[in-house]
Design a protein around this motif. Structure first.
Motif, short mmCIF file in Angstrom:
data_model
loop_
_atom_site.label_atom_id
_atom_site.label_comp_id
_atom_site.label_asym_id
_atom_site.label_seq_id
_atom_site.Cartn_x
_atom_site.Cartn_y
_atom_site.Cartn_z
N TYR A 79 79.01 77.76 -114.25
CA TYR A 79 79.63 79.02 -114.07
C TYR A 79 78.58 79.88 -113.58
O TYR A 79 78.99 80.73 -112.71
CB TYR A 79 80.46 79.55 -115.14
CG TYR A 79 81.67 78.91 -115.21
CD1 TYR A 79 82.58 78.71 -114.42
CD2 TYR A 79 82.06 78.49 -116.72
CE1 TYR A 79 83.90 78.02 -114.73
CE2 TYR A 79 83.26 77.93 -117.13
CZ TYR A 79 84.21 77.78 -116.11
OH TYR A 79 85.42 77.15 -116.52
N ASN A 81 83.88 77.36 -105.40
CA ASN A 81 85.00 76.64 -106.38
C ASN A 81 84.54 75.13 -106.83
O ASN A 81 84.97 74.93 -108.01
CB ASN A 81 86.36 76.41 -105.44
CG ASN A 81 86.86 77.60 -105.23
OD1 ASN A 81 86.64 78.68 -106.11
ND2 ASN A 81 88.00 77.89 -104.35
N SER A 134 83.02 76.10 -109.96
CA SER A 134 83.99 76.54 -111.10
C SER A 134 84.58 75.36 -111.54
O SER A 134 84.83 75.43 -112.75
CB SER A 134 84.82 77.63 -110.49
OG SER A 134 84.28 78.80 -110.07
N LEU A 185 86.42 84.01 -112.81
CA LEU A 185 85.15 83.43 -112.78
C LEU A 185 84.65 84.05 -114.08
O LEU A 185 84.09 83.23 -114.89
CB LEU A 185 84.32 83.41 -111.68
CG LEU A 185 82.88 82.98 -111.88
CD1 LEU A 185 82.91 81.50 -112.33
CD2 LEU A 185 82.15 83.12 -110.42
N ALA A 245 78.01 79.22 -110.00
CA ALA A 245 79.17 79.84 -109.13
C ALA A 245 78.95 81.14 -109.04
O ALA A 245 79.36 81.81 -107.90
CB ALA A 245 80.56 79.33 -109.86
#
Length: 193
Positions: free
Chosen positions: A72, A50, A53, A85, A75
């Motif tokens: 991203y 998170n 993100s 996501l 992540a």
């Protein structure tokens, strides 16, 4: 913001306070400050999906698309590929006008079983824009079951279904919209259907 700062004065390692502070700063459009907070969290706890993100979202909002894509991507490396996501990754690709990559990310998001209205509508529109009419039609077949369906989504669905030559499938959305007309941009778009 003040509550977060008080909590952080009492305990500098209070990650939740840092997260909320970053979100507050982002909501206030203080993008550089939010990016600094989320970046610091990724350095302190690099294994937390998170944090990456949130950093990606802050960077995307600041129009730093390449860096957002990197955050991203990190992540995605760390955790499961959630529909949200993958959707965020697709949005960055769209921001960079890389619609084939956006399509791939959206297809993966839909493949998770997501019925999120924004994900499904964006996938249908992206499919259509890339000339994949069949996928656009299939992705809207059960639109009434989409989660979080808004008037803006219904305008997009109705418009796209009509464009795809499926006015009967669009009729329920148009009927709902005429019973509860949207305001603002969605209302203007409805006038064009």
């Amino acid at each position: 913001e003040a509550k977060c700062l008080r909590a952080l004065n009492a305990n500098r390692d209070h990650s939740d306070a840092w997260i909320v502070l970053g979100m507050v700063l982002q909501a206030q459009q203080r993008h550089d400050d939010a990016i600094r907070i989320f970046n610091a969290l990724t350095l302190r706890q690099p294994q937390v999906v998170n944090h990456w993100s949130n950093l990606g979202a802050a960077l995307r909002t600041a129009k730093r698309y390449d860096q957002a894509a990197d955050a991203y991507r990190r992540a995605l490396e760390l955790g499961p590929a959630s529909a949200q996501l993958l959707y965020n990754i697709a949005l960055v690709h769209m921001d960079r006008y890389d619609y084939p990559s956006a399509y791939e990310a959206l297809a993966q998001a839909v493949g998770t079983g997501s019925t999120d209205a924004w994900i499904r509508c964006t996938f249908a529109q992206c499919s259509y824009d890339l000339g994949d009419v069949e996928t656009a039609q299939c992705s809207l077949e059960r639109w009434t079951e989409f989660q979080g369906l808004t008037n803006e989504n219904m305008v997009q669905i109705a418009s796209l279904l009509i464009t795809l030559g499926k006015p009967d499938s669009a009729a329920p959305a148009v009927e709902r919209l005429t019973r509860d007309p949207p305001d603002g941009g969605a209302g203007l778009a409805l006038a064009n259907i």
